[in-house]
Design a protein around this motif. Sequence first.
Motif, mmCIF file in Angstrom:
data_model
loop_
_atom_site.group_PDB
_atom_site.id
_atom_site.type_symbol
_atom_site.label_atom_id
_atom_site.label_comp_id
_atom_site.label_asym_id
_atom_site.label_seq_id
_atom_site.Cartn_x
_atom_site.Cartn_y
_atom_site.Cartn_z
ATOM 1 N N VAL A 1 0.857 -1.176 0.023
ATOM 2 C CA VAL A 1 0.022 0.147 -0.073
ATOM 3 C C VAL A 1 0.783 1.411 -0.089
ATOM 4 O O VAL A 1 1.940 1.208 0.660
ATOM 5 C CB VAL A 1 -1.012 -0.025 1.298
ATOM 6 N N TYR A 2 0.419 2.188 -0.900
ATOM 7 C CA TYR A 2 1.184 3.563 -0.828
ATOM 8 C C TYR A 2 0.231 4.589 -0.501
ATOM 9 O O TYR A 2 -0.828 4.230 -0.276
ATOM 10 C CB TYR A 2 1.565 3.723 -2.464
ATOM 11 N N ASN A 3 0.943 5.779 -0.208
ATOM 12 C CA ASN A 3 0.663 6.918 0.080
ATOM 13 C C ASN A 3 0.708 7.992 -1.220
ATOM 14 O O ASN A 3 1.930 8.416 -1.155
ATOM 15 C CB ASN A 3 0.946 7.565 1.512
ATOM 16 N N LEU A 4 -0.307 8.484 -1.712
ATOM 17 C CA LEU A 4 -0.014 9.301 -2.873
ATOM 18 C C LEU A 4 -0.149 10.886 -2.439
ATOM 19 O O LEU A 4 -0.079 11.809 -3.383
ATOM 20 C CB LEU A 4 -1.042 9.069 -4.209
ATOM 21 N N ASN A 5 -0.257 11.293 -1.302
ATOM 22 C CA ASN A 5 -0.365 12.545 -0.822
ATOM 23 C C ASN A 5 1.098 13.225 -1.169
ATOM 24 O O ASN A 5 2.346 12.652 -1.403
ATOM 25 C CB ASN A 5 -0.389 12.738 0.663
ATOM 26 N N GLY A 6 1.001 14.453 -1.780
ATOM 27 C CA GLY A 6 2.360 14.971 -2.882
ATOM 28 C C GLY A 6 3.288 15.036 -1.629
ATOM 29 O O GLY A 6 4.487 14.964 -2.096
ATOM 30 N N ASN A 7 3.224 15.412 -0.384
ATOM 31 C CA ASN A 7 4.390 15.526 0.416
ATOM 32 C C ASN A 7 5.074 14.033 0.763
ATOM 33 O O ASN A 7 6.233 13.983 0.884
ATOM 34 C CB ASN A 7 3.739 16.101 1.821
ATOM 35 N N ILE B 1 6.157 6.130 -9.903
ATOM 36 C CA ILE B 1 5.551 5.407 -8.797
ATOM 37 C C ILE B 1 4.133 5.669 -8.972
ATOM 38 O O ILE B 1 3.391 4.699 -9.174
ATOM 39 C CB ILE B 1 6.225 5.864 -7.640
ATOM 40 N N LYS B 2 3.816 6.880 -9.444
ATOM 41 C CA LYS B 2 2.303 7.167 -9.297
ATOM 42 C C LYS B 2 1.826 6.363 -10.810
ATOM 43 O O LYS B 2 0.641 5.913 -10.783
ATOM 44 C CB LYS B 2 2.033 8.583 -9.476
ATOM 45 N N GLN B 3 2.494 6.303 -11.981
ATOM 46 C CA GLN B 3 2.010 5.756 -12.974
ATOM 47 C C GLN B 3 1.837 4.260 -12.900
ATOM 48 O O GLN B 3 0.826 3.551 -13.183
ATOM 49 C CB GLN B 3 2.855 5.991 -14.099
ATOM 50 N N PHE B 4 2.995 3.472 -12.335
ATOM 51 C CA PHE B 4 2.914 2.318 -11.722
ATOM 52 C C PHE B 4 1.740 1.813 -11.198
ATOM 53 O O PHE B 4 1.032 1.017 -11.130
ATOM 54 C CB PHE B 4 4.223 1.770 -11.168
ATOM 55 N N ILE B 5 1.420 2.723 -9.980
ATOM 56 C CA ILE B 5 0.419 2.371 -9.362
ATOM 57 C C ILE B 5 -0.953 2.659 -9.892
ATOM 58 O O ILE B 5 -2.053 1.693 -9.799
ATOM 59 C CB ILE B 5 0.311 3.401 -7.847
ATOM 60 N N LYS B 6 -0.930 3.597 -10.900
ATOM 61 C CA LYS B 6 -2.259 3.776 -11.532
ATOM 62 C C LYS B 6 -2.346 2.604 -12.576
ATOM 63 O O LYS B 6 -3.850 2.037 -12.560
ATOM 64 C CB LYS B 6 -2.082 4.970 -12.590
ATOM 65 N N LYS C 1 -7.206 1.914 -4.927
ATOM 66 C CA LYS C 1 -6.475 2.710 -5.827
ATOM 67 C C LYS C 1 -5.117 2.867 -5.412
ATOM 68 O O LYS C 1 -4.166 3.424 -6.213
ATOM 69 C CB LYS C 1 -6.892 4.039 -6.191
ATOM 70 N N VAL C 2 -4.744 2.564 -4.211
ATOM 71 C CA VAL C 2 -3.262 2.725 -3.609
ATOM 72 C C VAL C 2 -2.781 1.284 -3.270
ATOM 73 O O VAL C 2 -1.611 1.146 -2.493
ATOM 74 C CB VAL C 2 -3.121 3.678 -2.509
ATOM 75 N N THR C 3 -3.629 0.303 -3.339
ATOM 76 C CA THR C 3 -3.289 -1.037 -3.030
ATOM 77 C C THR C 3 -2.814 -2.010 -4.083
ATOM 78 O O THR C 3 -3.385 -2.193 -5.073
ATOM 79 C CB THR C 3 -4.389 -1.937 -2.242
ATOM 80 N N ILE C 4 -1.635 -2.490 -4.125
ATOM 81 C CA ILE C 4 -1.388 -3.658 -5.080
ATOM 82 C C ILE C 4 -1.142 -4.979 -4.057
ATOM 83 O O ILE C 4 -0.321 -4.965 -3.172
ATOM 84 C CB ILE C 4 -0.047 -3.394 -5.688
#
Length: 720
Positions: A321-327, A340-345, A387-390
Amino acid sequence: MTKAKLKARSHILSLLGDELIGSDALAVFELVKNSYDADATNVDIIFEGIGTDNQRLTIRDNGHGMTSKVIDKVWLTLGTDFKRGSNRKVSNKGRISLGNKGVGRLAVHKIASNIDLKTKVLDSNIVHHLSFNWQNLIDSEEYIQNIEVELNSYEDNKEEFSDGQGTEIILTDFKDKKWNKTKIRDFYRKVSSIKSPFEITENNEDEFNVSIDLGDKNDWIADIHGPKAILKKAVYKFNFVLEKSSDKDIDVAKFSWRYVFNEQNVADSKFSNRTVIKNEDTLDVKDLLNEYYDDSEKDSKRKLTNADLDGIGKVQGEFYVYNLNGNIVSLFFQNEKTAIKQFIKDNYGVRIYRDGVRVFNYGEVGDDWLGLDYQKIQRAGDHFSRKVTIGAINLPLGDTNETLIEKTNREGFTENKYFDILKITILEVFRKFEREAGSDRDLIQEYVDGFKPVKKAGLSETIDELKDKLKDKGIEKEFEPLVGRIEQDYIVMRDVMVQSGMSGLNLSIVFHEVDRELRDIEKRLEYTDSKSEIDDVRIKVKSLVSVIDTFTPLLKSTKEKDFKVSDSIKRAYQIYERRFSSHNVLFSSPILTEEVSDFQIRGKSNLILSAINNIIDNSIYFLGYNDKNTQKAIHITTDVDNFNGNALIITDNGPGFSLDSEVVIQPFVTSKDNSMGIGLYLSNIVLESMGGQLLILDSSDYDIPKIYNGACIALVFPKK
């Protein structure tokens, strides 16, 4: 009498090719599965002339190939049982056949009209060659049984197969004449996912590599990153194994798991790595076979048993699981943010594999087989977003090939008892992951928000902090009227919220009881034909009226007054007497037998009773986790000496709290199915509004019988 033969027109080949396979990528996947079944270690997929009228797709493997007999009796025979039933054998590499429908070769018709097949077996210098056009074949004869294809054989003087064996399929004359970049990228992602990037493949020594070459279009996929490096950088990671206990005397399945926060330690200046490992745990699940139980047992809980894994076998899984908050993205991934964002998407979702080979369409963008999106909507702060879980679940093919049956169109399993058990079990594992990650999520949220999350329920402490800050600045008088108004408004809103919230909780209990009584009446009426049985129904109807009368006062607002705590316990017992009986719960309270001190409370009796009811309701629910041979029990007593006030203590012999004491009284935090998680939150506000508090205790620290070692809650009231 005249007999007639069942016939099939040749056109059925076209229908089967188009309808049985959902997409072009799945069609290639079917061919690669054939390579896997042939014990291939390498599969090369070469796509040439993309975007032109001369598109050409080659799938070449180094598997054991086919003899002319196998081509005739198996490859050219639709619906063959060559890989099914008693013919389904374990290969020399320990593989169990993935194909079992006997129609996989029709997959090529989904993509192209022309097929050119060459194949060779080891220790033979003969190459068998088959070439035909699907449409010409279909048009050549009216009925399928009359269609013939030409099979040629020749000596392999050119050493076309470097490993001495293998199969090559070349497809031309595509249905979709010009594939674009979007379709190619989707094709690449799907075919690349045939081989699991995860660590959970049962036989990790079994080499099975799939390479894809897109010729002059390789730049179209250059930015699609390899998954393994990115998976390692997940913020939260959870892997697990569920398997039958090796101890024959233990009926409970073994649950081993490992949770890791910030494994790469990429943000060590902000968050330290945390790892938790449990090798001998058990999994609490809701009753997976509730259709075999009476209505009164449908809410019961229990441990996952060895029998639950019959037809499923050893289950392994991983969640990232990722956290896509900008910070957070900047902190954890620095210069790789876009990748990273593209891979998760492109890859979010939970996939299913069998023996390391993927089962479509689980984990595709449009597939939410675990219902994670619905859970997120129900309690946003309590769940990870899909959407943030693989994730990936790996199942043993040998244990599941007769129970988890793939649909003919290759888009998932048919829904049956075994799939339901698998789904419910995996969802419970995921909930365990979410609960374990709770404290680390708070750390992340604190970093994002810039302040520590408020653990106390309510606004009163925040207002007091504001007053202190204003006083420090010497401006408290200037803002005193405004702060006073805020405080007054808060008290009004708090009272409205608590009254309506508690009414809602009480209604849910009412509905549960009324529903149970009505179902019992309905069953009796269905089979009633004697006068004595009709009299029983009359008694049940009167009992139902009694249930409603019992709850009616709870739904009405009352004024503050003085009353004894024993009065509330008596009332609570009346309300739950039927449920105690139906759930086999032993209730004891030395307050009612005058063995411990009674005390006076001043407040709204309906709200106090609602708070007590909520705790009892939770206890009954979680007592369902107990072993069926363990007597369920709830104990309510008082303590007027060891607290800063008079305490009413409610305890049980259930599994206790799995969350931190500070966390469980926050709103929308719960480990209870189909619950909003506001019961303890509202109960705490009721106590605080009276100047009291709700405490989560360890029962061993107080004079409570040792048998009550589960949840323990104290409602502390101000002394009069």
